[in-house]
Write a protein that holds these residues in place. Structure first.
Motif, PDB file in Angstrom:
ATOM      1  N   UNK A  36       0.864  -1.187   0.000  1.00 44.72           N
ATOM      2  CA  UNK A  36       0.000   0.000   0.000  1.00 44.72           C
ATOM      3  C   UNK A  36       0.898   1.234   0.000  1.00 44.72           C
ATOM      4  N   UNK A  37       0.888   1.966  -1.086  1.00 46.21           N
ATOM      5  CA  UNK A  37       1.795   3.118  -1.234  1.00 46.21           C
ATOM      6  C   UNK A  37       1.506   4.207  -0.199  1.00 46.21           C
ATOM      7  N   UNK A  38       0.250   4.489   0.075  1.00 48.79           N
ATOM      8  CA  UNK A  38      -0.072   5.552   1.031  1.00 48.79           C
ATOM      9  C   UNK A  38       0.444   5.208   2.424  1.00 48.79           C
ATOM     10  N   UNK A  39       0.246   3.981   2.836  1.00 46.13           N
ATOM     11  CA  UNK A  39       0.742   3.561   4.149  1.00 46.13           C
ATOM     12  C   UNK A  39       2.266   3.522   4.150  1.00 46.13           C
ATOM     13  N   UNK A  40       2.856   3.162   3.016  1.00 48.86           N
ATOM     14  CA  UNK A  40       4.314   3.144   2.903  1.00 48.86           C
ATOM     15  C   UNK A  40       4.876   4.560   3.067  1.00 48.86           C
ATOM     16  N   UNK A  41       4.199   5.550   2.525  1.00 49.76           N
ATOM     17  CA  UNK A  41       4.653   6.931   2.687  1.00 49.76           C
ATOM     18  C   UNK A  41       4.560   7.366   4.145  1.00 49.76           C
ATOM     19  N   UNK A  42       3.532   6.898   4.856  1.00 51.57           N
ATOM     20  CA  UNK A  42       3.440   7.184   6.295  1.00 51.57           C
ATOM     21  C   UNK A  42       4.619   6.567   7.042  1.00 51.57           C
ATOM     22  N   UNK A  43       4.951   5.334   6.700  1.00 48.82           N
ATOM     23  CA  UNK A  43       6.077   4.653   7.336  1.00 48.82           C
ATOM     24  C   UNK A  43       7.373   5.392   7.021  1.00 48.82           C
ATOM     25  N   UNK A  44       7.536   5.817   5.770  1.00 44.20           N
ATOM     26  CA  UNK A  44       8.742   6.553   5.385  1.00 44.20           C
ATOM     27  C   UNK A  44       8.853   7.850   6.187  1.00 44.20           C
ATOM     28  N   UNK A  45       7.745   8.527   6.343  1.00 43.29           N
ATOM     29  CA  UNK A  45       7.747   9.763   7.127  1.00 43.29           C
ATOM     30  C   UNK A  45       8.198   9.479   8.563  1.00 43.29           C
ATOM     31  N   UNK A  46       7.674   8.417   9.152  1.00 45.61           N
ATOM     32  CA  UNK A  46       8.064   8.051  10.523  1.00 45.61           C
ATOM     33  C   UNK A  46       9.543   7.681  10.601  1.00 45.61           C
ATOM     34  N   UNK A  47      10.033   6.975   9.597  1.00 40.11           N
ATOM     35  CA  UNK A  47      11.440   6.569   9.592  1.00 40.11           C
ATOM     36  C   UNK A  47      12.359   7.787   9.488  1.00 40.11           C
ATOM     37  N   UNK A  48      12.016   8.714   8.612  1.00 39.22           N
ATOM     38  CA  UNK A  48      12.840   9.916   8.488  1.00 39.22           C
ATOM     39  C   UNK A  48      12.729  10.801   9.727  1.00 39.22           C
ATOM     40  N   UNK A  49      11.575  10.828  10.341  1.00 39.16           N
ATOM     41  CA  UNK A  49      11.431  11.582  11.586  1.00 39.16           C
ATOM     42  C   UNK A  49      12.336  10.982  12.666  1.00 39.16           C
ATOM     43  N   UNK A  50      12.373   9.655  12.731  1.00 46.02           N
ATOM     44  CA  UNK A  50      13.253   8.988  13.702  1.00 46.02           C
ATOM     45  C   UNK A  50      14.719   9.310  13.404  1.00 46.02           C
ATOM     46  N   UNK A  51      15.091   9.325  12.134  1.00 44.84           N
ATOM     47  CA  UNK A  51      16.464   9.682  11.759  1.00 44.84           C
ATOM     48  C   UNK A  51      16.775  11.112  12.177  1.00 44.84           C
ATOM     49  N   UNK A  52      15.859  12.008  11.915  1.00 48.45           N
ATOM     50  CA  UNK A  52      16.066  13.425  12.266  1.00 48.45           C
ATOM     51  C   UNK A  52      16.227  13.586  13.770  1.00 48.45           C
ATOM     52  N   UNK A  53      15.429  12.871  14.532  1.00 50.05           N
ATOM     53  CA  UNK A  53      15.528  12.948  15.994  1.00 50.05           C
ATOM     54  C   UNK A  53      16.870  12.428  16.502  1.00 50.05           C
ATOM     55  N   UNK A  54      17.420  11.461  15.807  1.00 54.33           N
ATOM     56  CA  UNK A  54      18.716  10.898  16.206  1.00 54.33           C
ATOM     57  C   UNK A  54      19.863  11.853  15.892  1.00 54.33           C
ATOM     58  N   UNK A  55      19.603  12.838  15.033  1.00 53.72           N
ATOM     59  CA  UNK A  55      20.607  13.834  14.640  1.00 53.72           C
ATOM     60  C   UNK A  55      21.896  13.180  14.160  1.00 53.72           C
ATOM     61  N   UNK A  56      21.735  12.202  13.281  1.00 57.96           N
ATOM     62  CA  UNK A  56      22.918  11.486  12.791  1.00 57.96           C
ATOM     63  C   UNK A  56      22.953  11.455  11.265  1.00 57.96           C
ATOM     64  N   UNK A  57      22.266  12.393  10.634  1.00 57.65           N
ATOM     65  CA  UNK A  57      22.170  12.400   9.177  1.00 57.65           C
ATOM     66  C   UNK A  57      23.512  12.539   8.485  1.00 57.65           C
ATOM     67  N   UNK A  58      24.477  13.147   9.172  1.00 59.52           N
ATOM     68  CA  UNK A  58      25.791  13.338   8.542  1.00 59.52           C
ATOM     69  C   UNK A  58      26.636  12.064   8.567  1.00 59.52           C
ATOM     70  N   UNK A  59      26.169  11.038   9.235  1.00 55.71           N
ATOM     71  CA  UNK A  59      26.910   9.777   9.311  1.00 55.71           C
ATOM     72  C   UNK A  59      26.761   9.009   7.994  1.00 55.71           C
ATOM     73  N   UNK A  60      27.804   8.310   7.606  1.00 62.35           N
ATOM     74  CA  UNK A  60      27.802   7.551   6.352  1.00 62.35           C
ATOM     75  C   UNK A  60      26.727   6.460   6.365  1.00 62.35           C
ATOM     76  N   UNK A  61      26.398   5.951   7.526  1.00 61.52           N
ATOM     77  CA  UNK A  61      25.450   4.843   7.633  1.00 61.52           C
ATOM     78  C   UNK A  61      23.996   5.311   7.736  1.00 61.52           C
ATOM     79  N   UNK A  62      23.730   6.601   7.680  1.00 58.80           N
ATOM     80  CA  UNK A  62      22.372   7.125   7.871  1.00 58.80           C
ATOM     81  C   UNK A  62      21.401   6.595   6.816  1.00 58.80           C
ATOM     82  N   UNK A  63      21.847   6.508   5.567  1.00 57.34           N
ATOM     83  CA  UNK A  63      20.967   5.999   4.513  1.00 57.34           C
ATOM     84  C   UNK A  63      20.550   4.566   4.757  1.00 57.34           C
ATOM     85  N   UNK A  64      21.501   3.740   5.133  1.00 59.72           N
ATOM     86  CA  UNK A  64      21.173   2.341   5.439  1.00 59.72           C
ATOM     87  C   UNK A  64      20.306   2.226   6.674  1.00 59.72           C
TER      88      UNK A  64
END
Length: 172
Positions: A36-64
């Motif tokens: 389900x693409x719409x639900x997948x976009x919600x999950x993606x939003x949550x995942x990126x929010x979690x990444x942002x909260x971790x403040x580790x976007x500059x790390x090489x492993x952030x994408x993985x």
């Protein structure tokens, strides 16, 4: 001479780079799990929010990390849906007409079970209640602060103790 950019501006630029580079992949991962693409976009939003909260976007492993987080979140969504479906089915079954004799027998069985459960150690009762409430082994392990590999053993021991208590209560 201008002042160096603030650390938060650097972090925001790094997050923006990771977001732009990985968003399609993250949504794709979640969509393959959820279907389900719409639900997948919600999950993606949550995942990126979690990444942002971790403040580790500059790390090489952030994408993985954000890809793995999206996969875990999508799987958790499926598990949650499955548990919700079971609860809804049980609620629907409970509202259907029941033979009064069967209802009395179930009530007696429930009282017997609750009495036996109350005689168990708190740890044994807790593992039984959590697992039979629909939590996965991983969720039970996290809730009880034990290794996931220990949950099965704990369950077997608790079920054995419960059987003994039920037999004891039934014979009284």
């Amino acid at each position: 001479m201008s002042a160096p950019p603030a650390a938060s501006a650097t972090t925001d630029r790094a997050f923006d780079r990771v977001f732009r580079a990985e968003y399609g992949k993250v949504v794709g991962i979640a969509a393959r799990v959820l279907g389900d693409r719409a639900r997948a976009e919600d999950v993606a939003q949550d995942a990126f929010l979690a990444l942002h909260r971790r403040q580790c976007s500059e790390q090489a492993w952030a994408g993985g990390w954000v890809c793995a987080a999206a996969a875990h979140m999508a799987l958790n969504t499926l598990r949650s849906d499955r548990r919700r479906g079971r609860r809804e089915q049980l609620a629907l079954a409970a509202t259907e007409a029941v033979d009064p004799a069967v209802a009395v027998e179930r009530a007696d069985d429930g009282r017997l079970l609750r009495t036996a459960l109350g005689r168990l150690s708190q740890r044994a009762a807790t593992v039984l209640v959590l697992r039979h409430s629909g939590l996965s082994y991983a969720e039970v392990a996290a809730a009880m602060d034990v290794r996931q590999g220990d949950v099965g053993t704990m369950l077997r021991r608790a079920e054995s103790a419960l059987r003994k208590e039920v037999d004891r209560a039934a014979s009284q």
